[in-house]
Design an enzyme around this catalytic site. Sequence first.
Site, PDB file in Angstrom:
ATOM      1  N   TYR A 115       0.671  -1.224   0.118  1.00  0.00           N
ATOM      2  CA  TYR A 115      -0.073  -0.107  -0.002  1.00  0.00           C
ATOM      3  C   TYR A 115       0.819   1.344   0.002  1.00  0.00           C
ATOM      4  O   TYR A 115       1.921   1.169   0.391  1.00  0.00           O
ATOM      5  CB  TYR A 115      -0.812   0.038   1.338  1.00  0.00           C
ATOM      6  N   HIS A 116       0.229   2.397  -0.296  1.00  0.00           N
ATOM      7  CA  HIS A 116       1.319   3.561  -0.460  1.00  0.00           C
ATOM      8  C   HIS A 116       1.650   4.096   0.985  1.00  0.00           C
ATOM      9  O   HIS A 116       2.207   5.354   1.078  1.00  0.00           O
ATOM     10  CB  HIS A 116       0.678   4.731  -1.065  1.00  0.00           C
ATOM     11  N   ASP A 136      -4.539  10.945   1.429  1.00  0.00           N
ATOM     12  CA  ASP A 136      -5.708  10.076   1.506  1.00  0.00           C
ATOM     13  C   ASP A 136      -7.317  10.855   1.714  1.00  0.00           C
ATOM     14  O   ASP A 136      -7.985  10.597   2.466  1.00  0.00           O
ATOM     15  CB  ASP A 136      -5.471   9.153   2.894  1.00  0.00           C
ATOM     16  N   GLU A 187     -10.161  10.036  -3.780  1.00  0.00           N
ATOM     17  CA  GLU A 187      -9.980   8.883  -4.101  1.00  0.00           C
ATOM     18  C   GLU A 187     -10.951   8.542  -5.443  1.00  0.00           C
ATOM     19  O   GLU A 187     -12.079   9.279  -5.673  1.00  0.00           O
ATOM     20  CB  GLU A 187     -10.479   7.886  -3.179  1.00  0.00           C
ATOM     21  N   GLU A 228     -14.484  -1.510  -8.118  1.00  0.00           N
ATOM     22  CA  GLU A 228     -14.501  -2.146  -6.722  1.00  0.00           C
ATOM     23  C   GLU A 228     -15.828  -3.319  -7.087  1.00  0.00           C
ATOM     24  O   GLU A 228     -16.869  -2.703  -7.264  1.00  0.00           O
ATOM     25  CB  GLU A 228     -14.736  -1.226  -5.641  1.00  0.00           C
ATOM     26  N   HIS A 273     -14.593   9.213  -3.946  1.00  0.00           N
ATOM     27  CA  HIS A 273     -14.576   9.830  -2.407  1.00  0.00           C
ATOM     28  C   HIS A 273     -14.012  11.135  -2.425  1.00  0.00           C
ATOM     29  O   HIS A 273     -12.850  11.414  -2.793  1.00  0.00           O
ATOM     30  CB  HIS A 273     -13.702   8.951  -1.298  1.00  0.00           C
ATOM     31  N   ARG A 299     -10.006  14.186   6.975  1.00  0.00           N
ATOM     32  CA  ARG A 299      -9.384  13.188   7.927  1.00  0.00           C
ATOM     33  C   ARG A 299      -9.738  13.541   9.640  1.00  0.00           C
ATOM     34  O   ARG A 299      -9.751  12.460  10.154  1.00  0.00           O
ATOM     35  CB  ARG A 299      -7.890  12.916   7.704  1.00  0.00           C
ATOM     36  N   ASP A 329     -16.650  11.431   5.052  1.00  0.00           N
ATOM     37  CA  ASP A 329     -16.450  11.042   3.777  1.00  0.00           C
ATOM     38  C   ASP A 329     -17.586  11.167   2.977  1.00  0.00           C
ATOM     39  O   ASP A 329     -18.761  10.859   3.280  1.00  0.00           O
ATOM     40  CB  ASP A 329     -16.360   9.367   4.078  1.00  0.00           C
ATOM     41  N   GLN A 376     -19.242  10.402  -0.748  1.00  0.00           N
ATOM     42  CA  GLN A 376     -19.121   9.665  -2.289  1.00  0.00           C
ATOM     43  C   GLN A 376     -20.508   9.795  -2.852  1.00  0.00           C
ATOM     44  O   GLN A 376     -21.746   9.719  -1.787  1.00  0.00           O
ATOM     45  CB  GLN A 376     -18.656   8.170  -2.083  1.00  0.00           C
ATOM     46  N   GLU A 420      -9.242  -7.047  -0.930  1.00  0.00           N
ATOM     47  CA  GLU A 420      -9.159  -6.660   0.609  1.00  0.00           C
ATOM     48  C   GLU A 420     -10.652  -7.158   1.141  1.00  0.00           C
ATOM     49  O   GLU A 420     -11.654  -7.052   0.272  1.00  0.00           O
ATOM     50  CB  GLU A 420      -9.148  -5.289   0.733  1.00  0.00           C
TER      51      GLU A 420
END
Length: 328
Positions: free
Chosen positions: A97-98, A173, A176, A181, A207, A211, A216, A218, A289
């Site tokens: 992951y990043h 983050d 997105e 998905e 999204h 943070r 969130d 979407q 995931e």
Amino acid sequence: MIKLKLIALILIFQIASCSKSSTDEKPTSEEDNQGEVITPEEEVEEEVVKDWKTIPVPADAGAGNVWEFQELSDDFDYDAPADAKGAKFDKKWTDFYHNLWAGPGLTEWRRDHSLVVDGNLQMIANRAEGSNKINLGCITSKEQVVYPVYIEANVKIANTTLASDVWLLSSDDTQEIDIVEAYGASYSELADSDQTWYAERIHISHHMFIRDPFQDYQPTDAGSWYRDGTLWREDYHTVGVYWKDPFHLEYYIDGKLARTTSGTEMIDPNNFAEGKGLYKPMDIIINAEDQTWRSDNNVTPSDKELENKENNTFKVDWIRIFKPVPAN
């Protein structure tokens, strides 16, 4: 005996050379005469190798523009073992992951659960020893992408309640874009529930995050779950997004426009990005995931289901990236 064999080989070569120059032979191009003779079988193989690049981009590059292929693209036509990916893989991908997060829900991303074999990137799931966690693969591009850009992958969704994902995420983050998905299984053993609704759909969305405190956004309209009657696990499908500008996204499935999301009210109605929309450079992430909202409801693979390796392997045949540039 050795001399006789050598003479025979010379004679065969001379006969073949004369035959090639015969006036009855079909003419060849100047390029063919300069290089190796290509048999029909080799021509077909060459076309297959090039096809992933030359499939037309379904999105419109804009007036006066053409699509330019980007070297960040990858055909995964090489071997990269799970425990030692090698230089070709490492040139384009980080084997995780990043950041250091190990994943959502019961996910445990591990470097030895992604590999390249048989012309595919493969993400393999199994139960973590002595735990209810699930070992899964995740990779991140070493270069970021930013609009305007078209990104498309040829994928085979895993026949599992786990998610098969190709997506974009900003370094912080907060932004997105989900190119695909998907959840391939039609049934969950642990939840004893029918999952056909998800098996027939691909989630295509984006999204906008804050943070701290976490928020969130979407889109929640029906169009974010694409359905055309296909069970997506049964074959390979192309999935793509044209990130045209900060307020315009076009999603393509099997070369057809599946969804358009545009304007402030669809992209960022809560103004999380202070009027800038989806503007940040993003990493390309490919992974499988477990997701909390599903495993909290027992929609997660049982040990028995995880024993079927093929069902729990997400495959990516290739991923390609194009930028619109002025035509010469």
